[in-house]
Design an enzyme around this catalytic site. Structure first.
Site, PDB file in Angstrom:
ATOM      1  CE  LYS A 281      18.268 -20.140 -11.929  1.00 15.21           C
ATOM      2  NZ  LYS A 281      19.618 -19.719 -12.146  1.00 15.21           N
TER       3      LYS A 281
ATOM      4  CD  GLU B 260      18.368 -11.795 -15.977  1.00 12.63           C
ATOM      5  OE1 GLU B 260      18.165 -12.794 -15.288  1.00 12.63           O
ATOM      6  OE2 GLU B 260      18.607 -10.677 -15.507  1.00 12.63           O
TER       7      GLU B 260
ATOM      8  CG  ASN C 293       4.126  -0.247   2.159  1.00 14.02           C
ATOM      9  OD1 ASN C 293       3.922  -1.344   1.636  1.00 14.02           O
ATOM     10  ND2 ASN C 293       4.664   0.762   1.501  1.00 14.02           N
ATOM     11  N   GLY C 294       3.882  -3.558   3.912  1.00 14.18           N
ATOM     12  CA  GLY C 294       4.855  -4.643   3.865  1.00 14.18           C
ATOM     13  C   GLY C 294       4.197  -5.955   4.161  1.00 14.18           C
TER      14      GLY C 294
ATOM     15  CB  CYS D  39      17.755 -31.567 -25.486  1.00 12.19           C
ATOM     16  SG  CYS D  39      17.797 -31.869 -23.711  1.00 12.19           S
TER      17      CYS D  39
ATOM     18  CB  CYS E 256      22.543 -26.937 -18.747  1.00 11.00           C
ATOM     19  SG  CYS E 256      21.218 -28.021 -19.218  1.00 11.00           S
TER      20      CYS E 256
ATOM     21  CG  MET F 151      18.779 -30.683 -18.240  1.00 12.03           C
ATOM     22  SD  MET F 151      18.338 -29.867 -19.786  1.00 12.03           S
ATOM     23  CE  MET F 151      16.738 -30.340 -20.203  1.00 12.03           C
TER      24      MET F 151
ATOM     25  CB  CYS G 222      -0.777  -0.002   1.275  1.00 14.00           C
ATOM     26  SG  CYS G 222       0.276  -0.655   2.554  1.00 14.00           S
TER      27      CYS G 222
ATOM     28  CB  CYS H 160      25.279 -29.289 -23.933  1.00 12.47           C
ATOM     29  SG  CYS H 160      23.930 -29.923 -24.917  1.00 12.47           S
TER      30      CYS H 160
END
Lengths: 1526, 505
Positions: free
Chosen positions: A966, A915, A254-255, A1131, A1137, A499, A18, A1142
């Site tokens: 993860k 990413e 707030n939290g 694969c 990996c 994997m 909030c 690989c």
């Protein structure tokens, strides 16, 4: 309707967050203006709150005021004819049942109790409300309670505190009586917003604009106060709730409290030892301290109130509950540390991100959590007004009057004392607390360090002969050694794999799995951030006190009489010493948790009862420690699982309020992995001695399997404890928890498929949404394990049942050889026959034994008769719903990354960058007509390669909140993997390692996510904004919040998805299957009527057409595939990996291996085509013409009747199959409505209009405009227009120059492009220059303001996060996390808060003032120059990756001079002028912060360049430029 | 972004980069010119160091296809022992090996190694030398005395008869003995071992190894009875009295013949007759007495291109034949895998076996001719074969159905003094099944399914080639282990014996 628990949804999982703030007069003068200002403040933070499906039903808004005596006096006299003559008066607003009879009864009982306590009721009035005027939404209205106000006085009580103490007792006692005597249904409540003579709270399920319109009292000019605290809530749900609005009785929050479950249990335990000087016997009437079903904020408030009412000052109570990070702060005052250490003997921290404002009416304080994860800014004016809020600029303030602009700092407290009429600074305030008693002496006299009692050097003899049988009987396999224990001691961390996890769920497995496998770790996503336990180690701690606690409500040295343990893993000699402790009356009871096997009858429950009883008796007999030991396991005796025993003992002791009287230690042969220890601690263990893990490793050492450096057994144990510590910290950090003390007993887990009998007895309050395995099966499993060890076929070796790597005859894995072979063959040839064999193997064999969907079957005929295949929509239409998962270039070779992109573009589906950015070259079409451009551009926490051009080249922008393999973790790319190409697209330096942080540093809460969504939408209005979440309990409520934050698309990822690398603990034990996640999300969104606003996608192990159909039936519109397309490309699940080896050239950067890549786009196209065709066949049989028709049709699914399995028989899938549409029939069940991003209201529309000459003709433009905090993300859309017209490079610097005046809203200058300069006179909020992509930002204070710029806060948190280029000149101080992950911008600022330049990989940061702590943590590139005027910088810098040097080279000096000179020119900075005036002297005080790796690489390059230069004539001048040109 | 672990190679299982660093090196055969001079094993001794590097080539796959249905039928723990060998931990390697394989010295020498066909490394590089490593482990174990068959102390009192002492019968005997049962093995030949003894020539499998094993098993309590042809008469069945369970593991010995003009000529022999007599004579007196079919100075033609055919070639060469030709009806196999024979299937490719290599060494040419149909045997007046008439055939694939077409004008006549028929087998000989009342399946094998191995007669089980049809030694071990578990379960209600789950028939 407010469902508490239905289907997969439960109200326990709600989160909120909030805008919070207050306005007050420092001298305590009352006025109505305070209310008016507070209202403005509230309304200008509207964007921080949220609305549900109805725009006029808010999530909750409220105002707490200092007692409005004038007004209340008027009411007393006018409405109750009560003459106020000096006596104290209290008032409280109550939410009561709408049923008049019940209300009357409630009042009657309340009045009776008041009388009994010697209080006089002046009267009850209906609080005047105005529904019409306030335009209250239907949902809110339906849930609205009767709102009454009571006025109370007392004849005798003269002190306000004493009066409030009585009122507290009245409220608690009355509440108990009323709830026992009046039956209320779900929608009815008895709830006092407050009841006090010092404060009064008005709140409700309202929007900011409705509050004063609704409560007429607040508009009465006689309503005067000196203090108004306001709060606007953003709930992840929209289920109506009037009482969950803030403020509570003492706080606004707030939290989020991450450790709530533990905090509550410990509080319950302490009720057994608390004795109150204030209440005496009446204390019982106050219990429970926290009432059931109270939110996290409400619970915090209840405990704070309990402490305060029992005589502690609010500030001291808050210091106990939200301590600073003191354990590792050597520089902290010794007495202050002692106070915190003393407090930690009494209570664990309430851990989690928090900005808490607390008040008792006579003072108001505020505090931030130890990591400073929430913004809190304040102004003080010359006319004694103070305004504090999550943002600046919320109340128009005359710049001439502002004498101070500040912020709350991490762990720091701020207190305004109205009686003293001044602001008490943190150090003064805390000193008054920590000097109250001689805490240091107390501790030194009383505390028991573990080392002081560790006296025995030898311990039980180890029986070598029985080692293998014992290991086998506790479920050790060769994989336990190979994948877990040996790497753990060698790498000193939780071992890494890749994997994903495709092994059978424990509740479906045929193997005798340990009970630990049934539990999944929870993790933080969206509503609170995970922590980086490595780079932000300074806030983490494993140290705890254990053993009996003293009375919470007193202060004396007895509290310190506890055992201090620095590490939860006990060595053998430590445990042995504790077993035989004889120290200051401490005694230890060892309880044998083994029992004689009798296979004919089940004994487990009896044994748990026996153990619990023995434990309880031990407590009653005054033992200080209990040891639960399975040492006696042998051929004839079997062990009760340590986890079951520990859980059962902990829970029974909590329930009986005895837990805080004793410490629980475990001597366990079973526990050995990080996940095991986390579970044991999470379910109440104080410390663990994993003796068998030690023995296994000692044997491994003798067999030369360990590092030669480990030369004896002790060193092995030391290494093991190090690795485990690191692992535990990481698991805690995943959930955003920083101390083991709060993690203990916090139960941050969910079980999959354990029956309620198990959960209730051993894991009370932990979710297990699918019923399944009970004690009978658990016992069978342990008997089977015991036989493996002690049965007649004793083996010399540990077995291997293929838990990590597939083994013939071992654990079932979804991927197995035949499936892979057939999938590859069918995709190469588009061979439907072979594909069908593959699908049959998958659907009927492996998945049936490994996954929840394997237990589902279709109900044919329900939807209608079978239709012919050609009536079903085409495969090409279906394939448009397919995506590939986010796999970065870096994890994949560019060959395979591009092959996937081409394939997805061919079928009209979407591939994902992952990413790591994307080579802009790929945005152009290939000569063949194919395209390598990924439709989905991912924005993850590292922001690698994320600039405006990248974002503009997206059809979808995906914010990765978590990753299935993860969740809650970041990642690392070691320098040797960063080649020239990868460095270029990530804007980093080749050879320098890169870190992506666990959290997005601009998302610590749901409203922050809303802001990022808004930023990204501004950067590319045509792209849809997607948020990727990972399945866990409560993901549905989070997704509701995300939908309310205006995401267009939500991806729910399953836990089993692949990964390039992740700790095995996370791969195996974090997150839940996608079936649960998508079903919960769909259900919750439909129940909230939000489903029609977002597209849902799921992924994480989808492999066949049947999976596609099931995903749709459970609620998904789109489906993602990752591993399967990789398999189609070649694969073979090597699971290497993370080792870069690989052998098929997919997950590797090694040029030799990449040559072995043989995948073709057509392989992927063929595979997905065959999947779509399989789906069509099923759809035809079910009578569905399109995917749209199937979405959410759980009525077509049934739990398999044919289950015939000793374990799976008990699994109850009905919560998964709850049909939400039945509960909310009119709500949409798929996306039909576009989100309104309100871009039309953006200031940029005006900017674009005014910048037309530049946009059309490239002419220079100057614009001048006012700005306010509601103008967010300014400059971004304009930048989009610039690049649209002029391409990636933008315009010449400064072509468009905009000058603003005022307080800029969040994300000022986010992603702005080259050619745009934003100049701001005033101040700014969080995220200034986020992702800046070449533009320029200049900020300086209003020239009329009298304060000294460099001593005041100019801008908020996380400025220049993920910047890729551009400049910023900032005259004044910035708050926390300045330049985090900067990779190319150059910035000058006059002071920064904690964690400055964290993870920075490029660019320059010039700090002309003080920095906070942990500067440069994880910094791997770029340079920071810090003016270390006071000579204390080194102590604040994290030297893990950087070196500190003087500024000496000509190059550096020239660069620094230029930046400071520009800073002076643009901002008129006084500091800059002073520095330049005496340049040589000041220069010597500058420190150059240089990342070690970066330095090395630059040196190597320089040397290399010099060698080359020596060979050729240099006619091009300085070759150094270009590396960081912004 | 992915997190790349710091690569500390020696910490990891195997050597992650081994396959990139070391090329495949098989354990060499002895030089053809040398080995042709005797019937001793063709292999050279293994070099531990070299093999340890070969072990490092194993990639420790997340999914080891060597263990799959296309790989090792007994699910040998290949990645485990490859790694142990790499780490020079031979004894543990042997312990792992012996967990799944009762007789690695047999498979290590004779198995065509489907595991290597399925090896993941084989996708783009030569596969790991799994077979060599297996063989080296067991040779070392035998040499070091690690191999032992224990006499069980606790006996169940149950008696089991096993008919047939081939690899299946021996495996079952070993397993059942471990479970504490009394086991008796009946063998119709004069020596124990079945196909291991007489089917496979000595140069491929040294008979001393078979004897050695049998000896150890006998010492562990298993009773072996030779020259007991159960089923050749009603009386022979009496020997089965008093057993609680019977396992029929008599193999697939009914050889396929070639019914064409002239097939009654002298000098035409079934391959097994040739090989059996040769080994028998070799073991008796190193071929001194002429108790065998001698190919010396003869023109020899072997019909049938399988392993047995190759063994006939090798044996003939050692006798000193004048010439040798090997005819195969099917077309020449491709050099590389075809599209419909992808990895991890057994690669149907052109291979050069030991005897082909020897032929080349001796006569300069590969003995094999493909696509040859034998039309007629030509005999001389005395009824002895002098040649065979053959023609070329072409194989046509029309809409999936494959047909054979003779090519006009391609007929020719080849000289032959000796012809060996190595055309495969058609199931067990009928008499035993008949006498025991066992039902047969469509392929004339004894009917029982993999897993239960039970026949239509309650206490009679069957396994091995007589159940599944002719196959590899390793499949016989698979079946023997499975049958033992089935019998143990039948007798005891449950069984802790391990059995492979891999099944194709």
């Amino acid at each position: 309707m407010k469902p508490r628990k239905i289907g997969l949804y439960s109200s326990d999982f709600e989160h909120d967050s909030c805008g919070v703030g207050f306005v007050a007069n420092i001298k305590g003068n009352q006025s109505h203006q305070i209310i008016t200002d507070a209202e403005k403040l509230l309304c200008r933070m509207d964007h921080r709150g949220a609305k549900g499906a109805e725009v006029n039903s808010g999530d909750g808004v409220g105002m707490l005021v200092g007692f409005p005596s004038t007004f209340i006096k008027k009411i007393a006299e006018n409405e109750f004819q009560f003459k106020v003559q000096g006596q104290l008066i209290a008032a409280g607003n109550a939410f009561l049942p709408k049923d008049v009879k019940k209300t009357e009864k409630v009042k009657e009982l309340f009045n009776e109790k008041a009388l009994e306590l010697g209080l006089t009721i002046i009267g009850w009035r209906a609080v005047p409300i105005d529904i019409q005027n306030a335009d209250i939404g239907k949902t809110a209205l339906e849930a609205m309670p009767a709102i009454k106000q009571v006025l109370i006085t007392s004849k005798e009580i003269k002190s306000e505190l004493e009066f409030d103490q009585r009122l507290y007792l009245l409220r608690k006692a009355a509440s108990k009586i009323i709830s026992s005597q009046i039956r209320m249904n779900d929608s009815e409540i008895f709830y006092f917003c407050s009841l006090s003579c010092r404060t009064l709270v008005y709140k409700g399920m309202l929007t900011p604009f409705q509050l004063t319109a609704f409560y007429k009292d607040l508009r009465d000019q006689a309503f005067e106060t000196h203090l108004a605290m306001v709060h606007s809530r953003f709930s992840t749900n929209t289920f109506p709730s009037w009482d969950r609005a803030h403020p509570y009785r003492m706080i606004s929050h707030n939290g989020e409290i991450n450790t709530l479950r533990g905090n509550l249990n410990w509080m319950t335990s302490r009720q057994g030892t608390a004795l109150s000087a204030v209440y005496g016997e009446e204390l019982e009437d106050i219990y429970p301290v926290v009432e059931p079903n109270t939110s996290d904020s409400g619970s915090f408030d209840s405990v704070l109130e309990f402490l305060v009412m029992n005589g502690r000052s609010p500030q001291e109570a808050v210091m106990m509950m939200v301590p600073e990070a003191w354990q590792k702060r050597e520089s902290m005052d010794k007495n202050k540390r002692s106070f915190y250490e003393y407090s930690s003997c009494k209570m664990e921290p309430w851990d989690g991100p928090a900005s808490i404002v607390f008040t008792n009416g006579r003072s108001i304080g505020a505090v931030l959590d130890r990591n400073g994860l929430r913004p809190s800014r304040y102004y003080i004016t010359s006319d004694d007004q103070i305004i504090m809020a999550s943002e600046v600029g919320v109340i128009p303030t005359d710049p001439e009057k502002v004498i101070k602009k500040g912020r709350l700092e991490p762990g720091k407290m701020f207190l305004l004392d109205f009686d003293r009429g001044r602001l008490i600074p943190d150090d003064e305030l805390k000193r008054s607390v920590y000097t109250k008693y001689p805490y240091t002496e107390w501790l030194e006299r009383q505390r028991i360090p573990l080392t002081s009692v560790t006296k025995f050097d030898d311990y039980e003899k180890i029986d070598q002969d029985s080692l293998v049988p014992r290991l086998r009987s506790f479920g050790y396999t060769s994989e336990t050694m190979q994948f877990m224990l040996i790497p753990l001691v060698r790498e000193l961390r939780d071992p890494v794999g890749s994997m994903g996890n495709d092994a059978s769920l424990a509740c479906l497995s045929d193997k005798p799995r340990l009970i630990y496998d049934y539990f999944k770790q929870l993790f933080a996503q969206v509503t609170n951030p995970p922590i980086d336990s490595i780079r932000e180690e300074v806030i983490m701690s494993l140290e705890t006190f254990i053993g009996p606690e003293a009375n919470l409500l007193t202060d004396d040295e007895e509290h310190c009489h506890r055992l201090r343990i620095k590490h939860p893993i006990l060595k053998n000699k430590e445990l042995f010493s504790l077993k035989n402790i004889d120290h200051k009356n401490w005694k230890t009871k060892t309880i044998d948790i083994t029992y004689a096997i009798d296979e004919r009858q089940s004994n487990l429950i009896d044994q748990l009862d026996r153990i619990s009883k023995e434990a309880e008796n031990a407590v009653d007999e005054g033992f200080s420690l209990i040891i639960l030991s399975d040492r006696n396991v042998n051929e004839n005796r079997i062990a009760v699982s340590t986890l079951l025993a520990c859980g059962a003992v902990h829970q029974i002791l909590v329930a009986k309020s005895k837990r805080s009287k004793v410490g629980i230690l475990l001597e366990s042969g079973e526990a050995r992995e990080v996940h095991h220890f986390c579970l044991l601690i999470g379910f109440g263990a104080d410390a663990i001695n994993p003796y068998l893990a030690f023995e296994a490793l000692w044997r491994a050492r003798k067999e030369n399997l360990l590092d030669k450096k480990l030369s004896n057994d002790d060193e092995v144990v030391t290494a093991y404890r190090k690795g485990v510590a690191k692992g535990i910290l990481k698991v805690m950090a995943k959930m955003g928890i920083s101390t083991l003390h709060s993690y203990k007993g916090a139960q941050i887990f969910e079980a999959v498929g354990l029956r309620d009998e198990v959960m209730h007895k051993c894991f009370t309050g932990t979710a297990s949404r699918l019923q399944g395995v009970g004690f009978d099966v658990l016992e069978k499993e342990s008997i089977r394990r015991h036989k493996l060890g002690f049965g007649y076929r004793r083996s010399k070796n540990l077995g291997n049942h293929g838990e990590f790597h597939w083994r013939s005859g071992g654990e079932v894995h979804a991927w197995f050889p035949d499936a892979i072979a057939k999938l590859q063959q069918s995709s190469r040839e588009r061979n439907a026959d072979v594909y069908n064999e593959y699908a049959k193997l998958m659907n009927e064999d492996s998945q049936a034994k490994a996954t929840l969907r394997g237990l589902l079957e279709f109900k044919f005929g329900i939807n209608g008769p079978e239709i012919s295949l050609n009536q079903v929509e085409s495969a090409s239409a279906i394939m448009k719903r397919f995506c590939t998962g986010a796999m970065s270039l870096g994890s994949l070779s560019s060959e395979s990354h591009e092959t996937l992109a081409i394939a997805m573009n061919r079928i009209g589906g979407k591939s994902n960058t992952g990413e790591g950015g994307e080579d802009p070259e790929r945005y152009n079409a290939m000569p063949s007509g194919d395209s390598r451009r990924s439709s989905i551009k991912q924005v993850a926490s590292g922001r690698f390669g994320v600039n405006l051009w990248y974002l503009m080249n997206a059809d979808e922008i995906q914010i990765k909140m978590a990753q299935g393999a993860k969740p809650g973790e970041g990642g690392e790319l070691p320098g040797k993997k960063v080649d020239d190409f990868i460095a270029r697209i990530r804007y980093s330096t080749p050879g320098v390692g890169l870190i992506s942080p666990p959290p997005h540093h601009d998302i610590y809460s749901i409203e922050d996510l809303a802001q990022l969504i808004h930023d990204l939408k501004n950067s590319n209005p045509a792209a849809r904004i997607s948020v990727k979440l990972v399945s866990e309990v409560g993901v549905g409520t989070i997704a509701s919040g995300v939908a309310k934050a205006y995401a267009d698309h939500i991806l729910i990822s399953g836990d089993s998805g692949g990964t390039g690398a992740s700790p095995l603990t996370s791969i195996k034990h974090a997150g839940l299957p996608w079936e649960l996640g998508i079903a919960e999300t769909h259900q919750t969104l439909v129940l909230n009527d939000l489903r029609s606003r977002v597209v849902l996608q799921t992924d994480g192990g989808l492999r066949t057409g049947r999976d596609v159909v099931i995903a749709a039936l459970l609620g998904a519109e789109e489906m993602g595939f990752s591993t399967a397309p990789l398999v189609a490309m070649g694969c073979i699940m090597m699971r290497k990996c993370h080792l870069n080896t690989c052998p098929v050239g997919i997950a590797t950067q090694d040029p030799t291996l990449r040559k072995k890549f043989k995948g073709q786009p057509d392989h992927v196209v063929n595979y997905l085509y065959l999947v779509a065709e399989e789906a069509r066949t099923i759809m035809a049989k079910l009578g569905f013409r399109s995917i749209d028709e199937m979405i959410g049709r759980v009525d077509i699914l049934d739990a398999k009747k044919a289950i015939n399995h000793w374990k799976a028989d008990g699994i109850d899938l009905s919560p998964l199959l709850l049909n939400a549409s039945k509960l909310r029939p009119k709500a949409g069940t798929r996306q039909t409505i576009q989100q309104n991003h309100q871009l039309d209201k953006a200031l940029d529309n005006e900017l674009i209009r005014l910048a037309a000459p530049a946009l059309e003709r490239g002419e220079a433009v100057k614009i001048e405009l006012p700005i306010g905090n509601t103008n967010r993300t300014v400059g971004t859309m304009l930048s989009n227009k610039i690049l649209t017209k002029y391409g990636e490079r933008g315009l010449p610097r400064g072509t468009v120059h905009v000058k603003f005046n005022g307080s800029a809203g969040q994300s000022f200058g986010a992603f702005i492009a080259r050619g745009l300069t934003l100049e701001l006179e005033g101040d700014a909020n969080d995220y200034v220059g986020k992702g800046i992509s070449g533009g320029r930002i200049i900020i300086y204070p209003d020239s009329k303001s009298p304060f000294v710029a460099e001593e005041n806060i100019l801008l908020g948190n996380v400025a220049l996060y993920g910047a890729t280029g551009g400049r910023a000149y900032l005259r004044g101080k910035a708050a926390e996390r300045f330049c985090v992950r900067n990779s190319g911008a150059k910035a000058v600022v006059e002071g920064v808060g904690d964690h400055g330049c964290e993870y920075m990989t490029g660019g320059r940061a010039v700090i002309l003032g003080e920095t906070g702590i942990n500067f440069a943590a994880g910094m791997s590139g770029g340079i920071a120059y810090v003016w270390d005027k006071n000579g204390n910088f080194e102590s604040k810098c994290n030297l893990g990756t950087v070196e500190l040097d003087p500024v000496e080279s000509d190059e550096d000096i020239a660069e620094l001079f230029e930046l400071i000179e520009h800073h002076h020119i643009y901002t008129k900075s006084e500091v800059a002028r002073k520095i330049l005036d005496e340049w040589p002297v000041n220069l010597s005080e500058f420190i150059k912060v240089m990342p070690t790796d970066y330095k090395r690489v630059l040196d190597e390059r320089r040397k290399h360049d010099e060698e080359i230069e020596a060979e050729i004539d240099d006619d091009e001048g300085n070759a150094q430029g270009g590396l960081f040109s912004g | 972004m992915m997190m790349k672990a710091m690569l500390k190679e020696d910490y990891l299982v195997g050597k992650p980069t081994g396959f990139l660093e070391y090329p495949r090196r098989n354990v060499a055969y002895r030089d053809p010119s040398e080995r042709l001079g005797d019937f001793k094993e063709i292999y050279t001794p293994a070099n531990d160091k070299a093999l340890s590097l070969q072990g490092a080539r194993c990639m420790d796959c997340g999914i080891p296809f060597c263990q799959s249905n296309n790989g090792c039928p007994i699910s040998n723990l290949i990645p485990e022992w490859n790694d142990l060998v790499y780490k020079d931990r031979w004894k543990e390697a042997y312990e792992r090996l012996s967990q799944t394989n009762n007789f690695p010295e047999f498979t290590g020498r004779t198995c065509p190694a489907p595991c290597e066909g399925a090896c993941v490394l084989g996708i783009s590089d030569p596969a790991v030398t799994i077979k060599n490593i297996e063989n080296a482990i067991i040779d070392k174990a035998l040499a070091q005395g690690w191999v032992e068959h224990k006499r069980e102390k606790e006996k169940t009192g149950k008696r089991i008869a096993i008919i047939g002492s081939g690899p299946c019968g021996l495996t079952a005997a070993d397993q059942l003995n471990k479970a504490g049962h009394e086991v008796t093995v009946f063998e119709r030949a004069d020596r124990i071992g079945g196909l291991l003894m007489y089917g496979i020539p000595n140069m491929k499998l040294e008979k001393e190894l078979v004897n050695n094993r049998v000896q150890m098993m006998a010492e562990a309590g298993i009773e072996f009875k030779t020259n007991m042809n159960i089923g050749d008469s009603e009386e022979s069945l009496n020997a089965l009295q008093g057993f609680d369970a019977i396992l029929v593991a008599v193999g697939s010995t009914n050889a396929r013949s070639l019914d064409i003009p002239g097939s009654d000529a002298e000098g035409i022999h079934l391959a097994m007759e040739f090989l059996t007599k040769n080994t028998k004579s070799y073991l008796k007196d190193r071929l001194k007495e002429k108790g065998y079919i001698d190919a010396k100075d003869k023109d020899v033609i072997v019909i049938g291109g399988g392993d047995t055919g190759a063994d006939c070639i090798g044996t003939s060469l050692r006798h000193g034949c004048k010439s040798i030709i090997n005819l195969e009806l099917l077309p020449t196999p491709p050099e590389e895998r075809t599209l419909n024979n992808p990895w991890p299937l057994w690669p149907k490719i052109y291979r050069i076996d030991y005897s082909h290599e020897e032929t080349i060494a001796k006569f300069g040419d590969d003995p094999r001719s493909y696509g040859k149909l034998t039309k007629e045997f030509i005999k001389n007046a005395s009824g002895h074969v002098t040649g065979i008439k053959i023609c070329d055939v072409e194989w046509k694939n029309t809409n999936g159905s494959i047909s054979m077409v003779e090519i006009d004008g391609s007929e020719e006549v080849l000289n032959a003094d000796l012809v060996f028929l190595a055309l495969g087998f058609l199931g067990p000989e009928a008499s035993l099944a008949d006498k025991l009342g066992l039902k047969l399946d469509q392929r004339s094998n004894i009917k029982a399914s993999h897993g239960s191995f039970s026949t239509n007669v309650p206490n009679i089980f069957t396994a091995g080639d007589c159940r599944r049809g002719q196959s590899l030694v390793v499949w016989a071990i698979n079946e023997g282990r499975g049958a033992a578990k089935a019998i143990d379960t039948f007798l005891m209600g449950e069984s802790d014996l391990e059995a492979p789950i891999t099944a194709t028939v």
